[in-house]
Design an enzyme around this catalytic site. Structure first.
Site, PDB file in Angstrom:
ATOM      1  N   GLU A 121       8.927  -3.689  11.341  1.00 21.48           N
ATOM      2  CA  GLU A 121       9.295  -2.377  10.786  1.00 21.48           C
ATOM      3  C   GLU A 121       9.707  -1.401  11.881  1.00 21.48           C
ATOM      4  O   GLU A 121       9.020  -1.264  12.895  1.00 21.48           O
ATOM      5  CB  GLU A 121       8.143  -1.786   9.968  1.00 21.48           C
ATOM      6  CG  GLU A 121       8.505  -0.449   9.329  1.00 21.48           C
ATOM      7  CD  GLU A 121       7.555  -0.004   8.235  1.00 21.48           C
ATOM      8  OE1 GLU A 121       7.717   1.124   7.735  1.00 21.48           O
ATOM      9  OE2 GLU A 121       6.654  -0.788   7.876  1.00 21.48           O
TER      10      GLU A 121
ATOM     11  N   ASP B  81       0.837  -1.197   0.000  1.00 29.77           N
ATOM     12  CA  ASP B  81       0.000   0.000   0.000  1.00 29.77           C
ATOM     13  C   ASP B  81       0.874   1.251   0.000  1.00 29.77           C
ATOM     14  O   ASP B  81       0.380   2.369  -0.113  1.00 29.77           O
ATOM     15  CB  ASP B  81      -0.994  -0.008   1.161  1.00 29.77           C
ATOM     16  CG  ASP B  81      -0.343  -0.046   2.531  1.00 29.77           C
ATOM     17  OD1 ASP B  81       0.904  -0.033   2.617  1.00 29.77           O
ATOM     18  OD2 ASP B  81      -1.083  -0.093   3.540  1.00 29.77           O
TER      19      ASP B  81
END
Length: 273
Positions: free
Chosen positions: A188, A50
């Protein structure tokens, strides 16, 4: 996973890579041309992220990206690869409401794009959705630590997993997605030591996006990695090319050639016969 006998990367190859200490490589891709190049180069998996919101569609964040935005991009990527494992990113608002909604989104990706797996953000909070999708036979890559779809709630691009409390929360998320059946988990913006603890605590591969060298694999946004992105670049990105400079120089030269009449030359024109 530089194994010559691997004709198509599968989920079992992720598992085997972790067991054998072989590093996994991943890049984002949003089109057939880059997908074919990365596939030929031997990149193990391609994520149709995305992050297309920031890199293709002109949004400031990933939040506005829709399922209908990502389906044609994923279809293009999947159509171009022969070896790489293609993962489709489930956009914000397409899976959070219920496990049924998550499964419907996963079904659309698998039926309409040719993707091999889906990815969704969240650990403990997304475990039910992961379990439901996996139970339907669809592989799931999880994503914990900094989750871009939640950046407003997290207060921006803030490193996750700091301090013992942060590490414990990260471990809980990792174990939840493992138990739910995810075949791998993205970490992340997590400190090296925290990522190392998570990697050692779970049996599924961990994929680093700014989570240091101790994870089982590495993933980067290709436009950052190749120097197409300009402006502020995340600390964890190493740029392996300067595509922005190359394209800029080419465009400048072409415009000058058109202005001077050097292009098109006779070899670029058709004869009457």
């Amino acid at each position: 996973m530089a194994d010559e006998v691997v004709k198509r990367v599968r989920t079992r190859h992720f598992h085997n890579a972790k067991q054998q200490g072989i590093k996994i490589t991943g890049l984002t891709s949003y089109d057939m041309l880059t997908a074919a190049i990365f596939d030929k180069a031997g990149i193990d998996f391609l994520l149709v992220g995305d992050s297309a919101g920031n890199n293709v569609l002109g949004y400031d964040t990933t939040v506005p990206v829709t399922l209908d935005d990502l389906i044609p991009l994923t279809r293009g990527v999947a159509s171009a690869v022969k070896r790489a494992f293609v993962v489709a990113d489930m956009p914000f608002g397409s899976y959070e409401t219920s496990a049924d909604e998550a499964l419907h989104t996963a079904f659309r990706f698998m039926k309409e794009t040719g993707a091999h797996a889906v990815k969704l953000e969240g650990g403990v909070r997304s475990a039910e959705q992961i379990r439901r999708i996996v139970s339907a036979g669809i592989p799931v890559m999880a994503h914990i630590g900094f989750t871009p779809q939640s950046e407003h709630q997290l207060g921006g691009h803030v490193i996750q997993g700091r301090g013992e409390t942060g590490v414990e929360a990260l471990l809980a998320d990792a174990k939840a997605v493992e138990a739910a059946g995810a075949f791998a988990v993205v970490l992340e913006m997590v400190p090296n030591a925290a990522a190392k603890r998570v990697t050692e605590a779970v049996s599924i591969p961990t994929i680093s996006v700014g989570a240091g060298p101790h994870c089982d694999g590495q993933l980067l946004v290709w436009t950052d990695w190749a120097g197409l992105t300009t402006g502020r670049i995340p600390k964890f990105v190493k740029q392996y090319a300067n595509i922005a400079q190359v394209l800029g120089d080419a465009a400048t030269t072409w415009a000058a050639d058109v202005a001077s009449g050097a292009y098109p030359a006779p070899e670029h024109s058709y004869d009457d016969d």
